[in-house]
Write a protein that holds these residues in place. Structure first.
Motif, mmCIF file in Angstrom:
data_model
loop_
_atom_site.group_PDB
_atom_site.id
_atom_site.type_symbol
_atom_site.label_atom_id
_atom_site.label_comp_id
_atom_site.label_asym_id
_atom_site.label_seq_id
_atom_site.Cartn_x
_atom_site.Cartn_y
_atom_site.Cartn_z
ATOM 1 N N HIS A 1 -22.688 -19.496 9.586
ATOM 2 C CA HIS A 1 -23.211 -19.869 10.899
ATOM 3 C C HIS A 1 -23.299 -21.395 11.006
ATOM 4 C CE1 HIS A 1 -24.312 -15.695 10.528
ATOM 5 N NE2 HIS A 1 -24.807 -15.649 11.743
ATOM 6 N N SER A 2 -22.702 -21.953 12.051
ATOM 7 C CA SER A 2 -22.772 -23.405 12.234
ATOM 8 C C SER A 2 -24.167 -23.862 12.625
ATOM 9 C CB SER A 2 -21.761 -23.849 13.296
ATOM 10 O OG SER A 2 -22.026 -23.212 14.536
ATOM 11 N N TYR A 3 -24.942 -22.972 13.241
ATOM 12 C CA TYR A 3 -26.318 -23.306 13.611
ATOM 13 C C TYR A 3 -27.186 -22.056 13.490
ATOM 14 C CZ TYR A 3 -30.407 -24.540 16.421
ATOM 15 O OH TYR A 3 -31.688 -24.761 16.854
ATOM 16 N N VAL A 4 -28.325 -22.226 12.858
ATOM 17 C CA VAL A 4 -29.302 -21.137 12.737
ATOM 18 C C VAL A 4 -30.614 -21.641 13.308
ATOM 19 C CG1 VAL A 4 -30.589 -19.656 11.175
ATOM 20 C CG2 VAL A 4 -28.182 -20.161 10.703
ATOM 21 N N ASP A 5 -31.097 -20.990 14.347
ATOM 22 C CA ASP A 5 -32.304 -21.441 15.047
ATOM 23 C C ASP A 5 -33.547 -21.249 14.170
ATOM 24 O OD1 ASP A 5 -33.786 -22.503 17.081
ATOM 25 O OD2 ASP A 5 -33.298 -20.941 18.561
ATOM 26 N N TRP A 6 -34.663 -21.736 14.662
ATOM 27 C CA TRP A 6 -35.920 -21.651 13.918
ATOM 28 C C TRP A 6 -36.166 -20.229 13.425
ATOM 29 C CZ3 TRP A 6 -38.835 -25.640 12.344
ATOM 30 C CH2 TRP A 6 -38.672 -26.874 12.990
ATOM 31 N N HIS A 7 -36.520 -20.133 12.132
ATOM 32 C CA HIS A 7 -36.787 -18.832 11.523
ATOM 33 C C HIS A 7 -37.624 -19.054 10.269
ATOM 34 C CE1 HIS A 7 -33.363 -20.388 9.253
ATOM 35 N NE2 HIS A 7 -33.749 -19.599 8.275
ATOM 36 N N TYR A 8 -38.145 -17.970 9.726
ATOM 37 C CA TYR A 8 -38.791 -18.053 8.419
ATOM 38 C C TYR A 8 -38.558 -16.760 7.652
ATOM 39 C CZ TYR A 8 -42.801 -15.718 10.743
ATOM 40 O OH TYR A 8 -43.604 -14.869 11.452
ATOM 41 N N HIS A 9 -38.857 -16.795 6.357
ATOM 42 C CA HIS A 9 -38.615 -15.663 5.458
ATOM 43 C C HIS A 9 -39.952 -15.070 5.033
ATOM 44 C CE1 HIS A 9 -34.272 -16.757 4.721
ATOM 45 N NE2 HIS A 9 -34.749 -17.856 5.272
ATOM 46 N N GLU A 10 -39.960 -13.777 4.812
ATOM 47 C CA GLU A 10 -41.207 -13.106 4.453
ATOM 48 C C GLU A 10 -41.657 -13.451 3.038
ATOM 49 O OE1 GLU A 10 -41.221 -8.906 4.251
ATOM 50 O OE2 GLU A 10 -39.341 -8.741 3.148
ATOM 51 N N ASN A 11 -40.728 -13.892 2.181
ATOM 52 C CA ASN A 11 -41.061 -14.246 0.808
ATOM 53 C C ASN A 11 -40.780 -15.725 0.541
ATOM 54 O OD1 ASN A 11 -41.839 -11.652 -0.095
ATOM 55 N ND2 ASN A 11 -39.694 -11.073 -0.348
ATOM 56 N N ALA A 12 -41.451 -16.252 -0.460
ATOM 57 C CA ALA A 12 -41.121 -17.587 -0.939
ATOM 58 C C ALA A 12 -39.750 -17.552 -1.607
ATOM 59 C CB ALA A 12 -42.179 -18.051 -1.935
ATOM 60 N N TYR A 13 -39.011 -18.661 -1.548
ATOM 61 C CA TYR A 13 -37.703 -18.649 -2.198
ATOM 62 C C TYR A 13 -37.180 -20.068 -2.451
ATOM 63 C CZ TYR A 13 -35.389 -19.761 2.269
ATOM 64 O OH TYR A 13 -34.983 -20.376 3.427
ATOM 65 N N PHE A 14 -36.257 -20.141 -3.407
ATOM 66 C CA PHE A 14 -35.522 -21.366 -3.695
ATOM 67 C C PHE A 14 -34.123 -21.240 -3.088
ATOM 68 C CE2 PHE A 14 -38.597 -21.015 -7.102
ATOM 69 C CZ PHE A 14 -39.040 -22.321 -7.288
ATOM 70 N N THR A 15 -33.644 -22.320 -2.510
ATOM 71 C CA THR A 15 -32.244 -22.415 -2.096
ATOM 72 C C THR A 15 -31.577 -23.472 -2.961
ATOM 73 O OG1 THR A 15 -32.582 -21.780 0.214
ATOM 74 C CG2 THR A 15 -30.651 -23.094 -0.270
ATOM 75 N N PHE A 16 -30.484 -23.096 -3.596
ATOM 76 C CA PHE A 16 -29.726 -24.047 -4.413
ATOM 77 C C PHE A 16 -28.304 -24.092 -3.874
ATOM 78 C CE2 PHE A 16 -27.573 -25.492 -8.335
ATOM 79 C CZ PHE A 16 -28.305 -26.642 -8.529
ATOM 80 N N LEU A 17 -27.893 -25.252 -3.383
ATOM 81 C CA LEU A 17 -26.580 -25.361 -2.760
ATOM 82 C C LEU A 17 -25.515 -25.543 -3.837
ATOM 83 C CD1 LEU A 17 -25.848 -25.220 0.241
ATOM 84 C CD2 LEU A 17 -25.578 -27.701 0.220
ATOM 85 N N LEU A 18 -24.627 -24.558 -3.954
ATOM 86 C CA LEU A 18 -23.571 -24.602 -4.958
ATOM 87 C C LEU A 18 -22.368 -25.399 -4.473
ATOM 88 C CD1 LEU A 18 -23.702 -20.876 -6.069
ATOM 89 C CD2 LEU A 18 -24.441 -22.830 -7.435
ATOM 90 N N GLN A 19 -22.016 -25.241 -3.208
ATOM 91 C CA GLN A 19 -20.847 -25.918 -2.647
ATOM 92 C C GLN A 19 -21.112 -26.250 -1.184
ATOM 93 O OE1 GLN A 19 -18.235 -22.579 -4.625
ATOM 94 N NE2 GLN A 19 -16.850 -24.083 -3.764
ATOM 95 N N GLY A 20 -20.479 -27.334 -0.714
ATOM 96 C CA GLY A 20 -20.540 -27.674 0.697
ATOM 97 C C GLY A 20 -21.755 -28.489 1.090
ATOM 98 N N ASN A 21 -22.078 -28.449 2.387
ATOM 99 C CA ASN A 21 -23.158 -29.253 2.949
ATOM 100 C C ASN A 21 -23.904 -28.457 4.009
ATOM 101 O OD1 ASN A 21 -22.510 -32.249 1.940
ATOM 102 N ND2 ASN A 21 -20.575 -31.264 2.517
ATOM 103 N N VAL A 22 -25.182 -28.752 4.161
ATOM 104 C CA VAL A 22 -25.993 -28.151 5.214
ATOM 105 C C VAL A 22 -27.146 -29.098 5.536
ATOM 106 C CG1 VAL A 22 -27.576 -26.872 3.719
ATOM 107 C CG2 VAL A 22 -27.035 -25.967 5.973
ATOM 108 N N ILE A 23 -27.585 -29.080 6.765
ATOM 109 C CA ILE A 23 -28.738 -29.880 7.192
ATOM 110 C C ILE A 23 -29.870 -28.922 7.518
ATOM 111 C CG2 ILE A 23 -29.626 -31.513 8.903
ATOM 112 C CD1 ILE A 23 -26.662 -32.368 9.324
ATOM 113 N N GLU A 24 -31.025 -29.157 6.903
ATOM 114 C CA GLU A 24 -32.168 -28.283 7.141
ATOM 115 C C GLU A 24 -33.355 -29.096 7.631
ATOM 116 O OE1 GLU A 24 -33.054 -24.913 4.657
ATOM 117 O OE2 GLU A 24 -35.088 -25.653 4.382
#
Length: 268
Positions: free
Chosen positions: A31-54
């Protein structure tokens, strides 16, 4: 606002594992754009490849390969993905896991960018274990994650203290110049503190000596390059190693594998 349930991310999930209160996913972001959201659990995101703006309510992170983010549960954010292939590795932690291992949730609330290479290398170790995925992997992943939270709790304690100005400054200097030859005298002069003071207190705030920290920064950089078609000698040069053999030796000491073996795991 969208709420994502356990194991749910925006994209094509290539692999999902459930390990004792943890949900681990390897996802291609589509997805090129993901609107405001949240997750029910705590989590880590580790970017393996590419780029994203959060962006969350406090900060915006421009994330490239090797970036490690932590999000507490129900912490809202949105994402923008530039053109190109982008792949993320997620470790989702249930509330039951926090209770089972008696990890205090109050010390790690919010979202933040974890720039410490020691933590990033621990997540690479977890990624490796999910690819091996044998009978010992569950135990290894739990132990590695507890190590991460132990270091995060120590960070919280230091944040409550009045941390010296030089701590953030030395971290910036090392991140910006780890490929160059550095010495304690020059760094002490830049920071305007005594070399003994710097040497003694660095361990307190970074949980390793300065040489180890610099090597971890180099290895962390090399891991972001291994998915490309570069030769090991080129990667060694770009990351500031004296030669390929030094790079291979240091890489194996920090990850337990040679660069080529790790590259094969990355491609699974």
């Amino acid at each position: 606002m969208n709420t994502l349930s356990n194991g749910e991310f925006f994209g094509q999930t290539n692999k999902i594992l459930h390990l004792g209160g943890l949900t681990i996913t390897d996802t291609e972001y589509t997805h090129s754009y993901v609107d405001w959201h949240y997750h029910e659990n705590a989590y880590f995101t580790f970017l393996l490849q590419g780029n994203v703006i959060e962006t969350n309510k406090k900060e915006t992170y421009e994330c490239s390969a090797g970036t490690l983010l932590y999000h507490h549960w129900e912490d809202p954010h949105y994402n923008i993905k530039p053109d190109g292939f982008t792949r993320g590795f997620h470790i989702e932690v249930s509330k039951d896991w926090f209770e089972q291992y008696q990890v205090s949730k109050d010390r790690i609330e919010g979202s933040f960018n974890l720039k410490n290479p020691s933590l990033q290398l621990l997540v690479y170790q977890i990624f490796k274990e999910t690819k091996i995925n044998d009978q010992a992997s569950d135990l290894s992943v739990q132990q590695l994650l507890l190590d991460i939270f132990s270091q995060l709790s120590a960070r919280h304690i230091h944040r409550l203290e009045k941390k010296p100005v030089w701590v953030n400054r030395i971290d910036e200097l090392l991140h910006e110049n780890f490929t160059e030859k550095l010495n304690l005298t020059d760094l002490s002069q830049i920071l305007d503190i005594h070399p003994i003071h710097l040497s003694r207190d660095f361990q307190k705030y970074f949980h390793c000596n300065m040489g180890e920290y610099i090597r971890k920064l180099k290895i962390r950089k090399s891991l972001t390059l291994l998915h490309k078609a570069e030769s090991l000698s080129d990667i060694a040069l770009e990351c500031g190693f004296s030669d390929q053999s030094h790079f291979i030796r240091c890489f194996k000491n920090n990850t337990g594998l040679t660069p080529l073996k790790y590259k094969k795991i990355l491609q699974r």
